[in-house]
Design an enzyme around this catalytic site. Sequence first.
Site, mmCIF file in Angstrom:
data_model
loop_
_atom_site.group_PDB
_atom_site.id
_atom_site.type_symbol
_atom_site.label_atom_id
_atom_site.label_comp_id
_atom_site.label_asym_id
_atom_site.label_seq_id
_atom_site.Cartn_x
_atom_site.Cartn_y
_atom_site.Cartn_z
ATOM 1 N N GLU A 286 0.884 -1.170 0.000
ATOM 2 C CA GLU A 286 0.000 0.000 0.000
ATOM 3 C C GLU A 286 0.915 1.211 0.000
ATOM 4 O OE1 GLU A 286 -3.276 -0.608 2.722
ATOM 5 O OE2 GLU A 286 -2.861 -2.745 2.693
ATOM 6 N N CYS A 320 -1.424 9.434 3.460
ATOM 7 C CA CYS A 320 -1.399 9.055 2.050
ATOM 8 C C CYS A 320 -2.657 9.544 1.357
ATOM 9 C CB CYS A 320 -1.274 7.545 1.921
ATOM 10 S SG CYS A 320 -2.562 6.682 2.812
#
Length: 515
Positions: A286, A320
């Site tokens: 990720e 993020c």
Amino acid sequence: MVVPYKHEPFTDFTVEINRQEFEAALAKVEAELGKNYDLIINGERIATEDKIVSLNPSNKEQIIGTVSRANIDLAEKAMQVADETFTTWKKWKPEVRADILFKAAAIIRRRKHEFSAYLVLEAGKPWNEADADTAEGIDFLEYYARQMLQLSKGFAVESRPFEHNKLSYIPLGVGVVIPPWNFAFAIMAGMTAAALVTGNTVLLKPAETTSVIAYKFMEVLEEAGLPNGVVNYTPGYGSEIGDYLVDHKRTRFISFTGSKAVGVRIYERAAKVHPGQLWLKRVVAEMGGKDAVIVDKDADLELAAQSIVKSAFGFSGQKCSACSRAIIHQDVYDEVLERAVELTKELTIGAPADFNNFMGPVTDQKAFDKIMSYIEIGKEEGRLMVGGTGDNSKGFFIQPTIFADVNEDARIMHEEVFGPFVAFCKANDFDHALEIANNTEYGLTGAVLTRNRENLEKAREDFHVGNLYFNRGCTGAIVGYHPFGGFNMSGTDSKAGGPDYLLLFTQAKLVSEQL
Ligand SMILES: NC(=O)c1ccc[n+]([C@@H]2O[C@H](COP(=O)([O-])OP(=O)(O)OC[C@H]3O[C@@H](n4cnc5c(N)ncnc54)[C@H](O)[C@@H]3O)[C@@H](O)[C@H]2O)c1
Ligand SMILES: N[C@@H](CCC=O)C(=O)O
């Protein structure tokens, strides 16, 4: 019988007693700072000469803890332990593995503010962000435990007369879990929990700057009854032991969350089959984002400005999911920009231990330097509206920064800055806004603010991100409600906190019996 999953509520800090309890937790944790933390391999504490010193990013003088650092020999020892422990742990009943997560969640819930206080001091999180991080960690434990109970039943497959077929999901082996520092508790705990509840054993290499909170989680797992050797705590520098762990022939999978550069490196290295290796390694990665909020001409403009500011500057933009591109329809561009600048000027910045500060520091000198260098690039590529300065004399503070009139091809519209930094870009119309939003190698989160149903539906189809939000900001996914993960260079399309996540840590076995 397990009660249905519900996400952990956030603490209401407008309530006096909650504030007092949080202050007390901060005082308790401050009194514990500066301790030594050893490696934990097979339950054994191992101190090393080489250390990682974890510092408070808002006060470089304050040592959170000194953490022993695994070298290659110790990484090898941990690998052997994890490999050996797998032969027994994989046979534990899924229900019992799930119970360990339930118990761990209960322990953390009772000590919630203490965990959040560590996040305030070690990760530089303001109270509400720390509280949300701890809550998310609890959610991962609760959610994955329930998911494991479901998964243990397997999936129904057809059988025929005189033939009984059963499909079940078995663990993979030893996993290397490599989390980032920004959700120092939630993501670290969630990645570890998913790997162990599915019956795998783990080498947990926490992020360098947030190794203490990971040690605290190890203590909770032990208290919850996790047998020795299932999760082995091996802090260290990615550059020192990362490649060794990734390359190891007994590593069965790597679960990584972090930057694109490191994720790609791991993905490439994991593809190489080493002598004696019996499998193709699995990588769950990720990675970063360059997330956009689109504001259409008939949006609620106050909501739009607030959503941009909160998504861009919450936890200093170090998510993020953070909004780093605000793409605004030309008809409302000036109004949204002006309001966003006004709101940004009202933000309070300072040590996050003080409840009144909305925004704390960035994580370390490296992050400070990187963001300041992007501010210089921003001055070439846009019009500085607010912020643009930093002060690293005591901690790593950078003012929330907005650049206006940025061209869609500018570097600051494409490269992840990972700081309190947002670029405003004008779009001719809604289609153009979508085109700009998709013009990035990432595809993690995005938000669209509009009252126009047709445009929402267009975005639903064409805005290519893993997590798309309508009429709100682009941060703040909740486990079980908003499974999280992105497309393209944002990762391997996995969804943390979603119903199919645990499958990534298993392999399916079909047994067919002739009756
Ligand atoms: N997609 C998501 O869910 C998600 C969530 C959080 C953070 N992120 C991303 O993470 C990044 C910020 O986190 P970071 O600065 O900790 O990222 P990073 O890539 O620098 O580090 C992440 C982890 O990788 C380790 N590492 C470094 N080099 C390694 C190597 N050669 N081999 C193995 N491990 C190595 C680090 O020690 C750390 O534990 C941002 O890009 C952010 O967007 C993504
Ligand atoms: N899951 C978090 C982001 C995690 C990455 O930093 C969010 O949705 O804001």
